[in-house]
Design an enzyme around this catalytic site. Sequence first.
Site, PDB file in Angstrom:
ATOM      1  CB  SER A  19      -6.112   4.303  -7.043  1.00  0.00           C
ATOM      2  OG  SER A  19      -6.059   4.480  -5.651  1.00  0.00           O
TER       3      SER A  19
ATOM      4  CG  ASP B  50     -13.385   7.217  -4.811  1.00  0.00           C
ATOM      5  OD1 ASP B  50     -13.052   7.058  -3.618  1.00  0.00           O
ATOM      6  OD2 ASP B  50     -12.561   7.255  -5.750  1.00  0.00           O
TER       7      ASP B  50
ATOM      8  CG  HIS C 101     -10.789   4.177  -4.373  1.00  0.00           C
ATOM      9  ND1 HIS C 101     -10.509   5.293  -5.128  1.00  0.00           N
ATOM     10  CD2 HIS C 101      -9.648   3.452  -4.344  1.00  0.00           C
ATOM     11  CE1 HIS C 101      -9.245   5.234  -5.527  1.00  0.00           C
ATOM     12  NE2 HIS C 101      -8.707   4.137  -5.077  1.00  0.00           N
TER      13      HIS C 101
END
Lengths: 362, 362
Positions: A145, A310, A343
């Site tokens: 991320s 995601d 995610h």
Amino acid sequence: MAGASQSLRLNDPLPLDGGGELVDASIAYETYGALNEDRSNVILLCHALTGDQYVASPHPVTGKPGWWERMVGPGKPIDTDRFHVICANVIGSCMGSTGPASEASDGKPYAMRFPVITIRDMVRGLVALLDELGIGQLHAVVGGSMGGMQALSLAANWPERAARVLVIASTSRHSAQNIAFHELGRQAVMADPRWNGGDYYEGEAPDSGLAVARMAAHITYLSEEALTEKFGRNLQDRDAKSFGFDADFQVESYLRYQGSGFTRRFDANSYLYITRAMDYFDLADEHGGKLADAFAGTDARFCLVSFDSDWLYPTSESRHVVRALNAAGAAVSFVELSAPHGHDSFLLDVPALDRVVEGFLT
Amino acid sequence: MAGASQSLRLNDPLPLDGGGELVDASIAYETYGALNEDRSNVILLCHALTGDQYVASPHPVTGKPGWWERMVGPGKPIDTDRFHVICANVIGSCMGSTGPASEASDGKPYAMRFPVITIRDMVRGLVALLDELGIGQLHAVVGGSMGGMQALSLAANWPERAARVLVIASTSRHSAQNIAFHELGRQAVMADPRWNGGDYYEGEAPDSGLAVARMAAHITYLSEEALTEKFGRNLQDRDAKSFGFDADFQVESYLRYQGSGFTRRFDANSYLYITRAMDYFDLADEHGGKLADAFAGTDARFCLVSFDSDWLYPTSESRHVVRALNAAGAAVSFVELSAPHGHDSFLLDVPALDRVVEGFLT
């Protein structure tokens, strides 16, 4: 496991992308595993938006296990029997590194006087830390991320510093939808009167606004399928709808819990500054508009990992980076993993990810 | 065009799904086109969450054109030269029908004393209106988004009342993700101290919280692609990033504009009640758990329309309804239209939708 908690005050001012510099910046970090003699076994782990340096040791505020215990430790994919793992709190955050809640030179918190920073500024802080520690080339830089953004930024701007670059569930730029969700969160914080223009450190913090921001973010961290599987339309501790505004549904209860729990451990102004840095992130734009140029002449090996569920940083964003790396002639491998969690998959139990990480770092 | 604005006070109390009843309820509505002699040319249009009865006439607060001018009017797909179109403000809303801002029997606004209502309760109000107007079977009931939920609820609970049922970009149940976004909006409103437990009608309204709620909703109304095409990472009225917290990006400016504009025309408590009604909507659950049973024995013709870029109520939700209608032996047609705008496509320029609507109503 126990990490070694340290903090280091940088000798030199940290120049910033927005102009100006950050003086007397401190970087708080944890290390795991022994540094070898020629300092060639270092893995720099970069944390996500609301992450911190407590990768594999208990969080000092919540007491919860580190956020990547499953990945980092003796015999684990990031094996602390082999590697010296460093994870530092990014500047702008609130777990020991200099951020808006830190004291400025006048002895009062910076609050909104803290300069707006970028992902590259965060990485500048990490590189300064490595310099102070006498660590030249990393065995690898690893991040998921926002951590992946830092890994990409390090590879692009300090190409000699990492032999391997592992980027998980990340992107080279924030999309309009990414910016929209962050702006929503910032507006929620700023709409809370207790935010008070950022000057709340002597009074009540804008917990209500920050909780709403966290709720919005959490929706983006899970896939629609994961929310359906986890909660569906199940009711929370009741047999029938209450015909009121309590948390009738489990998903409501979950979001409220996530929101209120977050405010215990995170500073609202840090949330503003870090989301801003992420929204500003556009690695191509930093390098003349062409992403391949960001990686020109790199000798590092890259590995990109995305998750099919995601929707925050979808596979197409990883592919975009991979194509640029290919165009730059870099050595790159790429895998899209199937995982239902959205995610958040990079933090959860995805055995295929363990194998990819372990294999790439070997 | 000009609509005829009317309001009708229901003679009988309106029974509610949550128990109890709503007494002295008023229903405000607009009509377009002439009613024929045998009252057989009526189309009931059902509006969406923040919609209202001003389908094809200017909004009395904002002065903006009606929300479906492109679809409703003389010679348009819903042709007011042929049909008598009725659109009523749903109960719980704030444009003239009884809602939380209305006076209760003690002369003060209901505020949070207003009963929690359901989609079926809204439709009960619409059916009561039709009863009072002496309208038996509708030529059609038509609705997009929450309007589609009302159309489905009418078809399921008052199957003799509509010969045709047109459901656009809608669903038979709110998913966990749908509930999550609505809960986020409600928490944003309730986090605003000016909300004051719903008692704000004599002071300042919780505009900050409501604006944040509206921003969250707007993100779900547009597809990621639409946001990227419309705004991308374009800056708003500036050449470079400001390194501050102003609306640097166009998408930020757009969201702030949508949020603040909304508070001028909508009541925060109505937003709480209507989102709650939508979250409670689960047509199968209302009919013993099997969606097909909701439509058992219906003689109506159904048409379902979805948009390929709608991630709020995706095509799979329409398919789910179509399968149930098939299982119930109902006459149903279904089309997924390609349109880039996301959920908002039902309000925007999609010529294929015009053709479907016109064809189905003929």
